[in-house]
Scaffold this motif. Structure first.
Motif, short mmCIF file in Angstrom:
data_model
loop_
_atom_site.label_atom_id
_atom_site.label_comp_id
_atom_site.label_asym_id
_atom_site.label_seq_id
_atom_site.Cartn_x
_atom_site.Cartn_y
_atom_site.Cartn_z
N PRO A 21 119.19 32.01 -23.97
CA PRO A 21 118.41 30.79 -24.24
C PRO A 21 118.36 30.40 -25.71
O PRO A 21 118.18 29.23 -26.04
CB PRO A 21 117.02 31.14 -23.70
CG PRO A 21 116.97 32.64 -23.70
CD PRO A 21 118.36 33.08 -23.38
N ALA A 22 118.52 31.38 -26.61
CA ALA A 22 118.44 31.08 -28.03
C ALA A 22 119.51 30.09 -28.47
O ALA A 22 119.35 29.41 -29.50
CB ALA A 22 118.56 32.37 -28.85
N LEU A 23 120.59 29.97 -27.69
CA LEU A 23 121.66 29.03 -28.03
C LEU A 23 121.17 27.59 -28.04
O LEU A 23 121.81 26.72 -28.64
CB LEU A 23 122.82 29.17 -27.04
CG LEU A 23 123.58 30.50 -27.06
CD1 LEU A 23 124.65 30.50 -25.98
CD2 LEU A 23 124.22 30.73 -28.43
N TRP A 24 120.03 27.33 -27.39
CA TRP A 24 119.51 25.96 -27.30
C TRP A 24 118.56 25.63 -28.46
O TRP A 24 118.19 24.47 -28.63
CB TRP A 24 118.80 25.76 -25.97
CG TRP A 24 119.74 25.82 -24.81
CD1 TRP A 24 120.05 26.91 -24.05
CD2 TRP A 24 120.54 24.75 -24.30
NE1 TRP A 24 120.97 26.58 -23.10
CE2 TRP A 24 121.29 25.27 -23.23
CE3 TRP A 24 120.68 23.41 -24.65
CZ2 TRP A 24 122.19 24.48 -22.50
CZ3 TRP A 24 121.58 22.62 -23.93
CH2 TRP A 24 122.31 23.16 -22.86
N GLY A 25 118.16 26.63 -29.22
CA GLY A 25 117.26 26.36 -30.34
C GLY A 25 115.93 25.78 -29.86
O GLY A 25 115.51 25.97 -28.72
N ASP A 26 115.26 25.06 -30.74
CA ASP A 26 113.96 24.44 -30.42
C ASP A 26 114.19 23.15 -29.64
O ASP A 26 114.04 22.03 -30.15
CB ASP A 26 113.17 24.17 -31.70
CG ASP A 26 112.66 25.44 -32.35
OD1 ASP A 26 112.96 26.53 -31.86
OD2 ASP A 26 111.97 25.34 -33.39
N THR A 27 114.55 23.30 -28.39
CA THR A 27 114.93 22.16 -27.57
C THR A 27 113.72 21.31 -27.17
O THR A 27 112.58 21.78 -27.15
CB THR A 27 115.66 22.64 -26.30
OG1 THR A 27 116.26 21.54 -25.63
CG2 THR A 27 114.69 23.35 -25.36
N ILE A 28 113.97 20.05 -26.86
CA ILE A 28 112.92 19.11 -26.48
C ILE A 28 112.50 19.36 -25.03
O ILE A 28 113.34 19.41 -24.13
CB ILE A 28 113.38 17.66 -26.66
CG1 ILE A 28 113.50 17.32 -28.14
CG2 ILE A 28 112.42 16.69 -25.97
CD1 ILE A 28 114.00 15.91 -28.41
N LEU A 29 111.19 19.48 -24.81
CA LEU A 29 110.65 19.61 -23.45
C LEU A 29 109.90 18.36 -23.01
O LEU A 29 109.66 18.18 -21.82
CB LEU A 29 109.70 20.82 -23.38
CG LEU A 29 110.33 22.19 -23.63
CD1 LEU A 29 109.30 23.29 -23.41
CD2 LEU A 29 111.55 22.42 -22.75
N SER A 30 109.51 17.53 -23.96
CA SER A 30 108.84 16.27 -23.65
C SER A 30 109.28 15.24 -24.67
O SER A 30 109.14 15.46 -25.87
CB SER A 30 107.32 16.44 -23.69
OG SER A 30 106.67 15.20 -23.45
N ARG A 31 109.85 14.15 -24.19
CA ARG A 31 110.38 13.13 -25.09
C ARG A 31 109.27 12.21 -25.59
O ARG A 31 108.16 12.20 -25.06
CB ARG A 31 111.46 12.33 -24.36
CG ARG A 31 112.69 13.15 -24.05
CD ARG A 31 113.54 12.57 -22.94
NE ARG A 31 113.60 11.12 -22.91
CZ ARG A 31 114.19 10.42 -21.94
NH1 ARG A 31 114.74 11.05 -20.92
NH2 ARG A 31 114.20 9.11 -21.97
N LYS A 32 109.61 11.41 -26.58
CA LYS A 32 108.63 10.49 -27.14
C LYS A 32 108.25 9.40 -26.14
O LYS A 32 107.11 8.93 -26.11
CB LYS A 32 109.17 9.85 -28.42
CG LYS A 32 109.33 10.81 -29.59
CD LYS A 32 109.86 10.10 -30.82
CE LYS A 32 110.01 11.06 -31.99
NZ LYS A 32 110.52 10.40 -33.20
N ASP A 33 109.21 9.00 -25.32
CA ASP A 33 108.98 7.90 -24.39
C ASP A 33 108.67 8.35 -22.97
O ASP A 33 108.20 7.55 -22.15
CB ASP A 33 110.20 6.97 -24.37
CG ASP A 33 111.49 7.71 -24.02
OD1 ASP A 33 111.53 8.94 -24.20
OD2 ASP A 33 112.44 7.06 -23.57
N VAL A 34 108.92 9.62 -22.66
CA VAL A 34 108.71 10.14 -21.31
C VAL A 34 108.08 11.52 -21.45
O VAL A 34 108.54 12.33 -22.26
CB VAL A 34 110.05 10.25 -20.53
CG1 VAL A 34 109.81 10.86 -19.15
CG2 VAL A 34 110.71 8.89 -20.40
#
Length: 298
Positions: free
Chosen positions: A187-200
């Motif tokens: 999972p570390a390959l994804w880094g600090d990935t987005i779980l909730s977008r600004k618009d959704v």
């Protein structure tokens, strides 16, 4: 959240942002036949969190195409746009534990921050890893920006999440036989990935693991292009105490140039193939599905 499964449950989860093509048909038929072969059920989920690109006419076309293929699925159909509260609840549980943080950066900000480094790491989708700019903001500065109404996405604090783990991140992957192989996730390959977008209030990653758990999905059968994403999904399942499905990542259908079939490349749709006179039987034969055995998943 934990759950004991009584029967097998498979799911086909298309996005109504275009018409289904042959690759979608292949995946849908695989799920359907595996469900039949194991005495399980097929679920249909409409992944329509992208409110700008998803359209009602594409959703209706999905039902028509799947019915033409001879598929039968459980009712009701789950539409992600009707369940944003479930994703907010999952995100809130991570926030309480300090595992996510608000990010005020734009895509342009990320590109600017990473473009001067030719060796900057990239995630499995070939996007530059987020440089963790907003992770270093003070709690007071984060709150000031949120109170001011500045739009924010919410990112997983990958380093902190990995420290919280008390068991390995892995999954059972089924191929063409009855015995699975154990895959160690990265999972570390994804880094600090987005779980909730600004618009959704959700990203694909958090929505899919919440949906699979709430729908009781026991077997995730999907394209091999999502193989690496499974590591991130398994991490989220552990953090949210969700059940672990078994996985089967099937081969992708490709065009003459070797590119996977996709809506963006205008792959010929199932509805066009149907209009050209192709029958479901001919399509299954073309895909080799008439010669496969689907009872191998134990």
């Amino acid at each position: 959240m934990t759950r004991s499964y009584i029967s097998r449950a498979f799911r086909f989860a298309p996005s109504p942002n275009g018409y289904l093509h042959l690759g979608h048909g292949f995946s849908a038929l695989l799920n359907h036949e595996m469900a039949l072969g194991t005495g399980g059920k097929l679920l249909l989920r409409i992944e329509d969190i992208d409110l700008e690109r998803c359209r009602p006419e594409f959703e209706q076309a999905i039902y028509e195409d799947l019915a033409w293929l001879g598929l039968k699925w459980e009712q009701p159909v789950r539409r992600q746009s009707e369940h944003f509260d479930a994703y907010r609840e999952a995100l809130a549980s991570l926030e309480k534990r300090g595992l996510v943080y608000p990010c005020f950066c734009s895509r342009a900000d990320v590109v600017t921050a990473t473009s001067e480094r030719a060796d900057w790491p990239r995630d499995p989708d070939d996007s530059p890893l987020y440089p963790s700019t907003c992770r270093h903001l003070s709690r007071a500065e984060r709150q000031r920006r949120l109170d001011a109404g500045q739009p924010a996405a919410w990112r997983l604090d990958m380093a902190r999440a990995l420290k919280e783990l008390r068991r390995p991140v892995d999954w059972r992957e089924y191929g063409g036989g009855s015995e699975p192989r154990l895959v160690t996730a990265q999972p570390a390959l994804w880094g600090d990935t987005i779980l909730s977008r600004k618009d959704v209030p959700a990203s694909y990653h958090i929505a899919v693991v919440v949906d699979d758990a709430l729908q009781g999905v026991t077997d995730v059968v999907r394209g091999e292009d999502l193989f690496m994403a499974t590591g991130l999904h398994r991490l989220l399942q552990i953090l949210l105490d969700l059940p672990t499905p078994d996985y089967h990542h099937h081969e992708l259908l490709r065009d003459a140039a070797g590119r996977k079939l996709s809506k963006s490349l205008r792959a010929k749709s199932l509805r066009v193939l149907r209009q050209e006179g192709l029958t479901p039987g001919q399509l299954k034969a073309q895909l080799g599905l008439d010669k496969r055995s689907f009872a191998f998943v134990p």
